[in-house]
Scaffold this motif. Structure first.
Motif, PDB file in Angstrom:
ATOM      1  N   TYR A   1     -26.253 -66.773  28.785  1.00 39.59           N
ATOM      2  CA  TYR A   1     -25.174 -66.228  29.735  1.00 39.59           C
ATOM      3  C   TYR A   1     -25.522 -65.245  30.373  1.00 39.59           C
ATOM      4  N   GLY A   2     -25.085 -65.535  31.655  1.00 40.52           N
ATOM      5  CA  GLY A   2     -25.134 -63.486  32.134  1.00 40.52           C
ATOM      6  C   GLY A   2     -23.907 -63.076  32.602  1.00 40.52           C
ATOM      7  N   GLU A   3     -23.901 -62.048  32.663  1.00 42.45           N
ATOM      8  CA  GLU A   3     -22.710 -60.843  33.095  1.00 42.45           C
ATOM      9  C   GLU A   3     -22.535 -59.879  34.329  1.00 42.45           C
ATOM     10  N   VAL A   4     -22.015 -60.002  34.739  1.00 40.81           N
ATOM     11  CA  VAL A   4     -22.019 -58.306  36.365  1.00 40.81           C
ATOM     12  C   VAL A   4     -20.963 -56.917  35.311  1.00 40.81           C
ATOM     13  N   MET A   5     -21.623 -55.986  35.199  1.00 38.77           N
ATOM     14  CA  MET A   5     -20.349 -55.515  34.967  1.00 38.77           C
ATOM     15  C   MET A   5     -20.005 -54.270  36.153  1.00 38.77           C
ATOM     16  N   ILE A   6     -19.115 -54.052  36.347  1.00 39.43           N
ATOM     17  CA  ILE A   6     -18.599 -52.777  37.353  1.00 39.43           C
ATOM     18  C   ILE A   6     -17.761 -51.342  36.920  1.00 39.43           C
ATOM     19  N   GLY A   7     -18.176 -50.537  36.676  1.00 37.04           N
ATOM     20  CA  GLY A   7     -17.634 -49.787  36.182  1.00 37.04           C
ATOM     21  C   GLY A   7     -17.625 -48.290  36.240  1.00 37.04           C
ATOM     22  N   ALA A   8     -17.060 -47.188  36.267  1.00 36.21           N
ATOM     23  CA  ALA A   8     -16.506 -46.252  36.008  1.00 36.21           C
ATOM     24  C   ALA A   8     -16.755 -45.017  35.630  1.00 36.21           C
ATOM     25  N   PRO A   9     -17.914 -44.569  35.546  1.00 37.39           N
ATOM     26  CA  PRO A   9     -18.398 -43.357  34.506  1.00 37.39           C
ATOM     27  C   PRO A   9     -17.489 -42.706  34.148  1.00 37.39           C
ATOM     28  N   VAL A  10     -17.481 -42.223  33.623  1.00 38.86           N
ATOM     29  CA  VAL A  10     -15.746 -40.819  33.263  1.00 38.86           C
ATOM     30  C   VAL A  10     -16.020 -39.851  32.324  1.00 38.86           C
ATOM     31  N   THR A  11     -15.749 -38.818  32.267  1.00 35.27           N
ATOM     32  CA  THR A  11     -15.103 -38.049  31.048  1.00 35.27           C
ATOM     33  C   THR A  11     -13.643 -37.418  30.706  1.00 35.27           C
ATOM     34  N   PHE A  12     -13.758 -38.001  29.250  1.00 30.97           N
ATOM     35  CA  PHE A  12     -12.374 -37.524  28.754  1.00 30.97           C
ATOM     36  C   PHE A  12     -11.857 -36.086  29.019  1.00 30.97           C
ATOM     37  N   GLY A  13     -10.696 -35.710  29.690  1.00 32.04           N
ATOM     38  CA  GLY A  13      -9.871 -34.207  29.104  1.00 32.04           C
ATOM     39  C   GLY A  13      -9.820 -33.572  29.968  1.00 32.04           C
ATOM     40  N   GLU A  14     -11.520 -32.932  30.537  1.00 33.66           N
ATOM     41  CA  GLU A  14     -11.569 -32.929  31.927  1.00 33.66           C
ATOM     42  C   GLU A  14     -12.805 -32.997  32.431  1.00 33.66           C
ATOM     43  N   PRO A  15     -12.512 -32.792  33.878  1.00 31.76           N
ATOM     44  CA  PRO A  15     -13.730 -33.212  34.839  1.00 31.76           C
ATOM     45  C   PRO A  15     -15.109 -32.330  34.737  1.00 31.76           C
ATOM     46  N   SER A  16     -16.145 -33.218  34.650  1.00 26.35           N
ATOM     47  CA  SER A  16     -17.396 -32.489  34.857  1.00 26.35           C
ATOM     48  C   SER A  16     -18.202 -32.046  36.397  1.00 26.35           C
ATOM     49  N   LYS A  17     -18.869 -31.173  35.318  1.00 29.37           N
ATOM     50  CA  LYS A  17     -19.616 -31.374  36.892  1.00 29.37           C
ATOM     51  C   LYS A  17     -20.632 -31.957  37.765  1.00 29.37           C
ATOM     52  N   PRO A  18     -20.572 -32.030  38.771  1.00 28.29           N
ATOM     53  CA  PRO A  18     -21.241 -33.544  40.191  1.00 28.29           C
ATOM     54  C   PRO A  18     -22.302 -33.828  38.969  1.00 28.29           C
ATOM     55  N   LEU A  19     -22.626 -34.573  38.779  1.00 28.01           N
ATOM     56  CA  LEU A  19     -24.884 -35.138  38.274  1.00 28.01           C
ATOM     57  C   LEU A  19     -24.452 -35.035  37.197  1.00 28.01           C
ATOM     58  N   VAL A  20     -23.434 -34.009  36.521  1.00 26.44           N
ATOM     59  CA  VAL A  20     -24.353 -33.388  34.833  1.00 26.44           C
ATOM     60  C   VAL A  20     -24.096 -34.906  33.608  1.00 26.44           C
ATOM     61  N   PRO A  21     -23.545 -36.008  33.438  1.00 30.57           N
ATOM     62  CA  PRO A  21     -23.309 -37.485  32.868  1.00 30.57           C
ATOM     63  C   PRO A  21     -24.281 -37.822  32.965  1.00 30.57           C
ATOM     64  N   LEU A  22     -24.393 -38.004  34.817  1.00 30.78           N
ATOM     65  CA  LEU A  22     -25.841 -38.862  35.570  1.00 30.78           C
ATOM     66  C   LEU A  22     -27.193 -38.452  34.770  1.00 30.78           C
TER      67      LEU A  22
END
Length: 184
Positions: A94-115
């Motif tokens: 089977y196949g699947e397509v995921m469309i999702g938003a990378p997130v942090t919980f609690g406090e926003p992160s600095k740009p690009l750090v989680p990526l």
């Protein structure tokens, strides 16, 4: 809440599970052959934030006003399922397509750090799944009943070429997503 996280609760990995469309099975399911295509896109930060169900979830920013959005396509060529009776069976491709938003919980992160962390340890990125179309009723049933993912059944064509990959997703004969990426 629909999050992809490497720290699945133990109860999510327990089984056996029995569905109308499949024989009983236990987790984990092994996919020894699959193909993957994914892209990190940018989207309006406020628009992505509106899609999240809690003020404690924050979109991963790539700039002050832009958020990361993931689109991935997986073509599972076959899977190996250990039945409740201990017999190993080959499950449906089977196949699947995921469309999702990378997130942090609690406090926003600095740009690009989680990526940037994802580049080192890809399964450590937390993603809120917005849409997860799959190509079989079995995949829909398992994803909805075990994890409550926002799945629906659609047709997917994934063409992984040497220099370009193309994803086409359609429902009821109508194209709902088409995406092409050049490979370097």
């Amino acid at each position: 809440m629909t999050l992809i996280d490497s720290k699945l609760p133990r109860r999510a990995m327990d089984g056996p599970y029995q569905f109308d469309t499949m024989h009983g099975f236990s987790l984990p399911i092994v996919y020894p052959t699959n193909e993957m295509f994914f892209a990190v896109l940018d989207a309006d930060l406020a628009g992505v934030a509106e899609l999240l169900p809690s003020d404690d979830l924050h979109p991963v920013r790539i700039s002050p006003h832009r958020a990361a959005l993931l689109v991935s396509a997986m073509a599972y060529r076959y899977d190996i399922v250990l039945g409740n009776d201990g017999v190993v069976r080959t499950g449906p491709a089977y196949g699947e397509v995921m469309i999702g938003a990378p997130v942090t919980f609690g406090e926003p992160s600095k740009p690009l750090v989680p990526l940037a962390r994802m580049a080192r340890t890809p399964w450590q990125l937390e993603v809120f799944v917005l849409h997860l179309p799959v190509t079989t009723v079995q995949a829909w049933e398992g994803g909805r009943k075990i994890w409550n993912f926002p799945k629906f059944v659609a047709d997917m064509h994934l063409d992984l070429g040497e220099h370009r990959s193309i994803l086409t997703l359609s429902e009821g004969g109508r194209t709902i997503l088409q995406m092409a990426c050049l490979l370097y």
